[in-house]
Design an enzyme around this catalytic site. Structure first.
Site, PDB file in Angstrom:
ATOM      1  N   SER A 259       0.822  -1.215   0.000  1.00 26.40           N
ATOM      2  CA  SER A 259       0.000   0.000   0.000  1.00 26.40           C
ATOM      3  C   SER A 259       0.852   1.259   0.000  1.00 26.40           C
ATOM      4  O   SER A 259       1.975   1.283   0.510  1.00 26.40           O
ATOM      5  CB  SER A 259      -0.918   0.017   1.222  1.00 26.40           C
TER       6      SER A 259
HETATM    7  N1  SAH Z   1      -0.978  -3.788   3.602  1.00 28.58           N
HETATM    8  C1  SAH Z   1      -0.459  -4.709   2.609  1.00 28.58           C
HETATM    9  C2  SAH Z   1      -1.402  -4.710   1.446  1.00 28.58           C
HETATM   10  C3  SAH Z   1      -1.237  -5.850   0.535  1.00 28.58           C
HETATM   11  S1  SAH Z   1      -2.430  -5.875  -0.789  1.00 28.58           S
HETATM   12  C4  SAH Z   1       0.910  -4.219   2.213  1.00 28.58           C
HETATM   13  O1  SAH Z   1       1.129  -3.015   2.326  1.00 28.58           O
HETATM   14  O2  SAH Z   1       1.738  -4.988   1.772  1.00 28.58           O
HETATM   15  C5  SAH Z   1      -3.782  -6.694  -0.057  1.00 28.58           C
HETATM   16  C6  SAH Z   1      -3.546  -8.077   0.452  1.00 28.58           C
HETATM   17  O3  SAH Z   1      -4.816  -8.605   0.823  1.00 28.58           O
HETATM   18  C7  SAH Z   1      -2.954  -9.050  -0.572  1.00 28.58           C
HETATM   19  O4  SAH Z   1      -1.815  -9.629  -0.028  1.00 28.58           O
HETATM   20  C8  SAH Z   1      -4.065 -10.076  -0.772  1.00 28.58           C
HETATM   21  O5  SAH Z   1      -3.585 -11.380  -1.009  1.00 28.58           O
HETATM   22  C9  SAH Z   1      -4.802  -9.987   0.547  1.00 28.58           C
HETATM   23  N2  SAH Z   1      -6.167 -10.486   0.526  1.00 28.58           N
HETATM   24  C10 SAH Z   1      -7.130 -10.330  -0.422  1.00 28.58           C
HETATM   25  N3  SAH Z   1      -8.247 -10.946  -0.074  1.00 28.58           N
HETATM   26  C11 SAH Z   1      -8.017 -11.527   1.135  1.00 28.58           C
HETATM   27  C12 SAH Z   1      -8.790 -12.334   2.016  1.00 28.58           C
HETATM   28  N4  SAH Z   1     -10.058 -12.676   1.752  1.00 28.58           N
HETATM   29  N5  SAH Z   1      -8.218 -12.753   3.159  1.00 28.58           N
HETATM   30  C13 SAH Z   1      -6.936 -12.419   3.476  1.00 28.58           C
HETATM   31  N6  SAH Z   1      -6.156 -11.670   2.681  1.00 28.58           N
HETATM   32  C14 SAH Z   1      -6.683 -11.231   1.527  1.00 28.58           C
END
Ligand code: SAH
Length: 220
Positions: free
Chosen positions: A70
């Site tokens: 993010s």
């Molecule tokens: N805050 C993280 C954001 C990663 S993007 C960072 O800065 O790295 C969002 C993440 O949510 C991804 O890794 C994706 O795999 C995860 N995600 C999507 N749907 C999900 C779900 N149902 N349960 C758990 N994780 C999920």
């Protein structure tokens, strides 16, 4: 709450990081606790080497599996909204991803429960928590749309992936007095806050955002 152990971790220049923090301040991030933690957390550790040189730009960056780390602005914004009005003791994070938001939260809350559906991302994030000696992070490989019932209820819930509608299960796992912060929507998404009061749930729409979708099931 945990403290960062930065021994042996190469940090980019102080000035590069200060510039990013100033940018966050300019964009309205005002909680000093959040700014302080973001100033000392090495974002480059959460990226593959090929991307690390861009770590202190205020942009979202790819982490593989079509997911992104993010943008610092939104990490700061969501974190300060979660902390508004106190320090939540038990927090659920949905979408660990790289673990960057996880590391920020771990330094500001009591115990952090973080759920990720893509196993390889979770494994890397786990290593990073170990490297930074953040010991109050508990990880689960599961569909975060279901929350983490065994560890709830939570004083705070924060999600980095957007569902079309907020899953009922998450509201059930929100403790009275607790707050949920998450993006909601499809083609157009808005950051929403849900406060659980004694009377029920109060929803506030904050601003338009752009997140990856919350997806069902898990990936090994
Ligand atoms: N805050 C993280 C954001 C990663 S993007 C960072 O800065 O790295 C969002 C993440 O949510 C991804 O890794 C994706 O795999 C995860 N995600 C999507 N749907 C999900 C779900 N149902 N349960 C758990 N994780 C999920």
């Amino acid at each position: 709450m945990s403290r960062l152990d930065l021994k042996g971790i190469g940090m980019t220049s102080q000035r590069t990081r200060e510039r990013l923090i100033q940018r966050l301040v300019d964009q309205g991030i005002s909680d000093q606790r959040v700014l302080d933690v973001m100033a000392i957390t090495p974002r480059h550790l959460f990226l593959d080497e090929a991307m690390a040189h861009r770590a202190y730009e205020d942009v979202a960056l790819p982490i593989g599996f079509q997911q992104t780390l993010s943008q610092p602005y939104i990490v700061g914004r969501m974190t300060e909204l979660l902390l508004e009005g106190g320090t939540p003791e038990r927090v659920l994070e949905i979408g660990t991803g790289s673990g960057y938001q996880t590391a920020i939260l771990a330094q500001l809350v009591g115990e952090l429960y973080s759920v990720e559906r893509i196993k390889p991302l979770q494994q890397k994030a786990r290593q990073r928590m170990r490297q930074l000696k953040l010991r109050n992070v508990h990880m689960n490989h599961a569909d975060g749309g279901m929350g983490w019932a065994e560890r709830g209820p939570f004083d705070g819930i924060l999600a980095a992936a957007a569902p079309e509608r907020i899953p009922e299960e998450l509201l059930r796992q929100l403790a009275p007095g607790g707050r949920l912060v998450m993006p909601v929507g499809g083609a157009t998404q808005h950051l929403q806050i849900v406060d659980r009061t004694n009377e029920g749930f109060e929803t506030t729409i904050v601003e338009e955002v752009r997140f990856v979708p919350l997806r069902p099931g898990t990936v090994r």
